[in-house]
Write a protein that holds these residues in place. Structure first.
Motif, PDB file in Angstrom:
ATOM      1  N   LEU A 343       6.136   2.832 -10.712  1.00  0.00           N
ATOM      2  CA  LEU A 343       6.760   2.495  -9.426  1.00  0.00           C
ATOM      3  C   LEU A 343       5.906   1.495  -8.651  1.00  0.00           C
ATOM      4  CD1 LEU A 343       7.889   6.091  -8.404  1.00  0.00           C
ATOM      5  CD2 LEU A 343       9.281   4.303  -9.413  1.00  0.00           C
ATOM      6  N   ALA A 344       5.777   0.320  -9.228  1.00  0.00           N
ATOM      7  CA  ALA A 344       4.856  -0.688  -8.704  1.00  0.00           C
ATOM      8  C   ALA A 344       5.165  -1.105  -7.276  1.00  0.00           C
ATOM      9  CB  ALA A 344       4.869  -1.910  -9.619  1.00  0.00           C
ATOM     10  N   TYR A 345       6.404  -0.952  -6.832  1.00  0.00           N
ATOM     11  CA  TYR A 345       6.736  -1.389  -5.474  1.00  0.00           C
ATOM     12  C   TYR A 345       6.227  -0.406  -4.406  1.00  0.00           C
ATOM     13  CZ  TYR A 345      10.711   1.911  -5.450  1.00  0.00           C
ATOM     14  OH  TYR A 345      11.493   3.024  -5.490  1.00  0.00           O
ATOM     15  N   LEU A 346       5.780   0.772  -4.833  1.00  0.00           N
ATOM     16  CA  LEU A 346       5.143   1.712  -3.917  1.00  0.00           C
ATOM     17  C   LEU A 346       3.634   1.590  -4.105  1.00  0.00           C
ATOM     18  CD1 LEU A 346       7.367   4.890  -4.388  1.00  0.00           C
ATOM     19  CD2 LEU A 346       7.553   3.127  -2.627  1.00  0.00           C
ATOM     20  N   PRO A 347       2.916   0.960  -3.160  1.00  0.00           N
ATOM     21  CA  PRO A 347       1.479   0.708  -3.347  1.00  0.00           C
ATOM     22  C   PRO A 347       0.692   1.997  -3.468  1.00  0.00           C
ATOM     23  CG  PRO A 347       2.123   0.326  -1.070  1.00  0.00           C
ATOM     24  CD  PRO A 347       3.386   0.537  -1.836  1.00  0.00           C
ATOM     25  N   SER A 348      -0.413   1.933  -4.193  1.00  0.00           N
ATOM     26  CA  SER A 348      -1.265   3.107  -4.381  1.00  0.00           C
ATOM     27  C   SER A 348      -2.559   3.030  -3.581  1.00  0.00           C
ATOM     28  CB  SER A 348      -1.607   3.271  -5.867  1.00  0.00           C
ATOM     29  OG  SER A 348      -2.252   2.113  -6.361  1.00  0.00           O
ATOM     30  N   ARG A 349      -2.923   1.842  -3.106  1.00  0.00           N
ATOM     31  CA  ARG A 349      -4.167   1.697  -2.344  1.00  0.00           C
ATOM     32  C   ARG A 349      -4.001   2.254  -0.939  1.00  0.00           C
ATOM     33  NH1 ARG A 349      -4.271  -4.788  -0.818  1.00  0.00           N
ATOM     34  NH2 ARG A 349      -2.113  -4.908  -0.061  1.00  0.00           N
ATOM     35  N   THR A 350      -5.110   2.636  -0.333  1.00  0.00           N
ATOM     36  CA  THR A 350      -5.090   3.172   1.020  1.00  0.00           C
ATOM     37  C   THR A 350      -4.896   2.058   2.034  1.00  0.00           C
ATOM     38  OG1 THR A 350      -6.566   4.961   0.350  1.00  0.00           O
ATOM     39  CG2 THR A 350      -6.399   4.514   2.710  1.00  0.00           C
ATOM     40  N   TRP A 351      -4.055   2.315   3.033  1.00  0.00           N
ATOM     41  CA  TRP A 351      -3.804   1.323   4.075  1.00  0.00           C
ATOM     42  C   TRP A 351      -4.953   1.279   5.069  1.00  0.00           C
ATOM     43  CZ3 TRP A 351      -3.536   1.708   9.399  1.00  0.00           C
ATOM     44  CH2 TRP A 351      -3.079   0.563  10.070  1.00  0.00           C
ATOM     45  N   SER A 352      -5.243   0.106   5.521  1.00  0.00           N
ATOM     46  CA  SER A 352      -6.189  -0.100   6.620  1.00  0.00           C
ATOM     47  C   SER A 352      -5.661  -1.269   7.438  1.00  0.00           C
ATOM     48  CB  SER A 352      -7.596  -0.400   6.093  1.00  0.00           C
ATOM     49  OG  SER A 352      -7.609  -1.634   5.393  1.00  0.00           O
ATOM     50  N   PRO A 353      -6.127  -1.453   8.683  1.00  0.00           N
ATOM     51  CA  PRO A 353      -5.589  -2.537   9.514  1.00  0.00           C
ATOM     52  C   PRO A 353      -5.666  -3.916   8.870  1.00  0.00           C
ATOM     53  CG  PRO A 353      -6.857  -1.019  10.845  1.00  0.00           C
ATOM     54  CD  PRO A 353      -7.063  -0.590   9.422  1.00  0.00           C
ATOM     55  N   GLY A 354      -6.578  -4.094   7.917  1.00  0.00           N
ATOM     56  CA  GLY A 354      -6.706  -5.401   7.284  1.00  0.00           C
ATOM     57  C   GLY A 354      -5.757  -5.634   6.131  1.00  0.00           C
ATOM     58  N   VAL A 355      -5.035  -4.588   5.714  1.00  0.00           N
ATOM     59  CA  VAL A 355      -4.116  -4.717   4.589  1.00  0.00           C
ATOM     60  C   VAL A 355      -2.875  -5.479   5.044  1.00  0.00           C
ATOM     61  CG1 VAL A 355      -2.640  -3.467   2.980  1.00  0.00           C
ATOM     62  CG2 VAL A 355      -4.933  -2.628   3.476  1.00  0.00           C
ATOM     63  N   GLU A 356      -2.469  -6.445   4.241  1.00  0.00           N
ATOM     64  CA  GLU A 356      -1.324  -7.271   4.598  1.00  0.00           C
ATOM     65  C   GLU A 356      -0.042  -6.449   4.553  1.00  0.00           C
ATOM     66  OE1 GLU A 356       0.965 -11.353   3.085  1.00  0.00           O
ATOM     67  OE2 GLU A 356      -0.888 -10.665   2.137  1.00  0.00           O
ATOM     68  N   ARG A 357       0.750  -6.586   5.604  1.00  0.00           N
ATOM     69  CA  ARG A 357       2.006  -5.853   5.699  1.00  0.00           C
ATOM     70  C   ARG A 357       3.047  -6.454   4.756  1.00  0.00           C
ATOM     71  NH1 ARG A 357       4.530  -2.816   9.960  1.00  0.00           N
ATOM     72  NH2 ARG A 357       6.808  -2.847   9.781  1.00  0.00           N
ATOM     73  N   GLU A 358       3.854  -5.580   4.149  1.00  0.00           N
ATOM     74  CA  GLU A 358       4.935  -6.041   3.288  1.00  0.00           C
ATOM     75  C   GLU A 358       6.033  -6.682   4.147  1.00  0.00           C
ATOM     76  OE1 GLU A 358       5.260  -5.942  -0.014  1.00  0.00           O
ATOM     77  OE2 GLU A 358       3.245  -5.126  -0.244  1.00  0.00           O
ATOM     78  N   PRO A 359       6.733  -7.666   3.607  1.00  0.00           N
ATOM     79  CA  PRO A 359       7.824  -8.267   4.374  1.00  0.00           C
ATOM     80  C   PRO A 359       8.956  -7.273   4.606  1.00  0.00           C
ATOM     81  CG  PRO A 359       7.872  -9.019   2.103  1.00  0.00           C
ATOM     82  CD  PRO A 359       6.585  -8.259   2.266  1.00  0.00           C
ATOM     83  N   LEU A 360       9.659  -7.425   5.698  1.00  0.00           N
ATOM     84  CA  LEU A 360      10.802  -6.592   6.019  1.00  0.00           C
ATOM     85  C   LEU A 360      12.069  -7.440   6.064  1.00  0.00           C
ATOM     86  CD1 LEU A 360       9.334  -4.286   8.810  1.00  0.00           C
ATOM     87  CD2 LEU A 360       9.778  -3.695   6.439  1.00  0.00           C
ATOM     88  N   PRO A 361      13.130  -7.107   5.331  1.00  0.00           N
ATOM     89  CA  PRO A 361      13.184  -5.973   4.422  1.00  0.00           C
ATOM     90  C   PRO A 361      12.276  -6.182   3.212  1.00  0.00           C
ATOM     91  CG  PRO A 361      15.105  -7.355   4.129  1.00  0.00           C
ATOM     92  CD  PRO A 361      14.373  -7.896   5.319  1.00  0.00           C
ATOM     93  N   PRO A 362      11.864  -5.105   2.551  1.00  0.00           N
ATOM     94  CA  PRO A 362      10.924  -5.217   1.443  1.00  0.00           C
ATOM     95  C   PRO A 362      11.461  -6.078   0.303  1.00  0.00           C
ATOM     96  CG  PRO A 362      11.980  -3.077   1.453  1.00  0.00           C
ATOM     97  CD  PRO A 362      12.347  -3.741   2.736  1.00  0.00           C
ATOM     98  N   THR A 363      10.549  -6.688  -0.380  1.00  0.00           N
ATOM     99  CA  THR A 363      10.934  -7.490  -1.539  1.00  0.00           C
ATOM    100  C   THR A 363      11.612  -6.606  -2.581  1.00  0.00           C
ATOM    101  OG1 THR A 363       9.066  -8.950  -1.170  1.00  0.00           O
ATOM    102  CG2 THR A 363      10.077  -9.012  -3.340  1.00  0.00           C
ATOM    103  N   VAL A 364      12.774  -7.017  -3.051  1.00  0.00           N
ATOM    104  CA  VAL A 364      13.527  -6.222  -4.012  1.00  0.00           C
ATOM    105  C   VAL A 364      12.917  -6.369  -5.400  1.00  0.00           C
ATOM    106  CG1 VAL A 364      15.766  -5.941  -5.146  1.00  0.00           C
ATOM    107  CG2 VAL A 364      15.652  -6.368  -2.680  1.00  0.00           C
ATOM    108  N   THR A 365      12.690  -5.257  -6.056  1.00  0.00           N
ATOM    109  CA  THR A 365      12.212  -5.266  -7.439  1.00  0.00           C
ATOM    110  C   THR A 365      13.253  -4.591  -8.316  1.00  0.00           C
ATOM    111  OG1 THR A 365      11.052  -3.154  -7.202  1.00  0.00           O
ATOM    112  CG2 THR A 365       9.813  -5.141  -6.664  1.00  0.00           C
ATOM    113  N   GLY A 366      13.156  -4.827  -9.609  1.00  0.00           N
ATOM    114  CA  GLY A 366      14.152  -4.292 -10.519  1.00  0.00           C
ATOM    115  C   GLY A 366      14.244  -2.784 -10.503  1.00  0.00           C
ATOM    116  N   SER A 367      13.093  -2.090 -10.441  1.00  0.00           N
ATOM    117  CA  SER A 367      13.110  -0.634 -10.496  1.00  0.00           C
ATOM    118  C   SER A 367      13.710  -0.015  -9.244  1.00  0.00           C
ATOM    119  CB  SER A 367      11.691  -0.094 -10.705  1.00  0.00           C
ATOM    120  OG  SER A 367      10.817  -0.557  -9.697  1.00  0.00           O
TER     121      SER A 367
END
Length: 508
Positions: A343-367
């Motif tokens: 499930l690559a579209y669900l990130p596994s790394r921990t969020w911190s204020p420096g982590v880049e936000r995903e675009p909204l709406p999220p990028t569509v992936t095949g899965s």
């Protein structure tokens, strides 16, 4: 004491295996990022993500730190909610790593109890639990322990079910304490998993079936009472939570699931089915597209479907039943989707204020299965699309073999584990497709991916046992036995699976 020490040691190994896999000792554990579903759960525990937006969805990482707030009045009913509330008990700032520890400890307890029970016949019998236990060291599965999704109890419950099944097959009906452990593991596992989310109901169904055939105690009709009682109790206990979940889903997301079922599956796999559905013919032009991320605005037929979603959902199921080929194709999409358990579209790394936000709406992936093009491109990229089907079919055949042919006990338990896991996995896939179509199909069949991994390992174990047994029999037949010359009067052959005089299957 020897059995107890082995059980405790195994539980500790399992606990620390999961803890180290997830990095729960550190400040940046591996988890599963929120896709917008998290608020359904964490609001019920009175938690607020410690982020500028006070939300955790689509931030490019896993939000681990939470502040305290007021619990919402109508959270999603799920067995995941009590687990989150348990982990979040207290008034201090909450870290999601504590929830990861709760689930890791639950898995360790199930492991320890199951090991203690199966080693009634000898320490080597703990090996029959490996097919269910080994996949839990795969971070693709356990990273959901550090998340606000409802999936984790499904994984823990399915694991408990498979461990309880192994205990039931390995032990004899006269082993009352061990058989009680089997019934508790199977019944509780099915209840916890089945009430986590509606698509996990097949875990509950298989658990009820297993409990119903487990014998407990002495021979005769009295030995057949306890199992059915536990089966009925588990089924009755699940009715309320399942009903509440379905009602909550219909009221909170009116028409969303039906929209996805109709447009991504029925109209996609049965072109021109608008007449059978009773919807405008123009709806066919939107076939293959899900409700998210664009919503229903301007979609032909959406204004007809959403207000009467229950009626259209029932009609969609009838249309699929009338076209079994299309239904099988839809099931195949879900089965192949189990190969994308990362499930690559669900990130596994921990969020911190420096982590880049995903675009909204999220990028569509095949899965995610949100549109036809990305879904089909992703399915065509799967390296071995036939593999999960082959594993599932072989698992079912192994289960049937173990039901109708008496074999040595080790082979029986592995074959039945494979059969139960394959059957449950296919059930999860079927309900996921019938419930929400192809939208987020890989996530919705994530539990089935675990079950198919268990099936594969059980099949490998069964093959090894079959080969070793055949070699030993060949060696025994080639070796002269002097005792054959003088046979004791009235001597009887030892039954397969042990000298206890009972069927080798050890269950019913």
């Amino acid at each position: 004491m020897h059995r107890l020490s082995v059980a405790v040691s195994t539980a500790v190994v399992m606990l620390f295996g999961i803890v180290l896999t997830l990095g729960l000792f550190g400040s940046t554990p591996t988890g599963a990022g929120d896709n917008g579903d998290g608020v359904r759960l964490y609001c019920g525990a009175g938690l607020l993500p410690d982020t500028p937006t006070k939300g955790s969805n689509w931030l490019g990482g896993v939000v681990v730190d939470f502040d305290r707030g007021e619990a919402c009045p109508q959270p999603q009913p799920s067995s995941a909610l009590p687990a989150l509330r348990l982990a979040a008990a207290g008034e201090d700032p909450f870290s999601l790593t504590r929830l990861g520890w709760v689930y890791a400890i639950a898995v360790a307890l199930v492991t320890g109890v199951a090991v203690w029970a199966v080693t009634k016949r000898g320490l080597a019998w703990a090996l029959v639990l490996l097919p269910a236990a080994v996949p839990l060291l795969n971070v693709d599965f356990t990273r959901f322990f550090v998340s606000t999704f409802t999936e984790p109890p499904g994984l823990v419950g399915a694991y408990a079910l498979l461990c309880g099944l192994a205990v039931a097959v390995v032990t004899d009906p006269g082993n009352r304490v061990e058989r009680a452990v089997a019934l508790v593991l199977v019944g509780a596992g099915g209840l916890v998993a089945g009430t986590a989310k509606p698509s996990f109901a097949p875990v509950l169904a298989v658990a009820v079936l297993v409990c119903a055939v487990v014998r407990f105690g002495a021979r005769g009709w009295k030995s057949r009472i306890a199992g059915p009682v536990v089966a009925v109790a588990a089924a009755v206990a699940a009715v309320g939570p399942l009903t509440a979940t379905l009602q909550w889903q219909d009221s909170s997301y009116t028409g969303v699931n039906t929209f996805n079922l109709v447009y991504t599956v029925v109209l996609e796999e049965i072109p021109g089915a608008t007449a059978e559905l009773g919807i405008t013919p123009e709806a066919q032009s939107y076939a293959g597209n899900a409700y998210f991320p664009n919503g229903p605005g301007g979609v032909p037929g959406a204004d007809e479907l959403i207000p009467k979603s229950s009626e259209y959902r029932t009609q969609a199921w009838k249309v699929l039943a009338a076209h079994p080929g299309a239904a099988l194709t839809a099931l195949s999409v879900g089965v192949v989707a189990t190969e994308s358990r990362d499930l690559a579209y669900l990130p596994s790394r921990t969020w911190s204020p420096g982590v880049e936000r995903e675009p909204l709406p999220p990028t569509v992936t095949g899965s995610q299965g949100a549109d036809r093009e990305s879904l089909r491109a992703w399915l065509s990229s799967v390296v071995l699309p036939w593999k999960p089907w082959a594993v599932a079919v072989l698992g079912l055949l192994a289960g049937v073999f173990a039901l109708f042919r008496r074999a040595n006990r080790a082979l029986t338990v592995l074959c039945r584990t494979a059969g139960a896991a394959a059957l449950t996995g296919l059930g999860v896939v079927a309900l996921a497709i019938l419930g929400d179509g192809y939208f987020e199909v890989a996530k919705h069949v994530w539990l089935a991916a675990y079950l198919f991994d268990v099936t594969l390992l059980a099949l490998v174990g069964a093959a090894v046992v079959a080969v070793v047994t055949a070699v030993r029999r060949r060696s025994a037949s080639d070796t002269p036995d002097e005792s054959d010359a003088v046979e004791a009067p009235g001597a009887e052959p030892v039954p397969a699976g042990g000298g206890n005089g009972r069927p080798a299957n050890g269950v019913a």
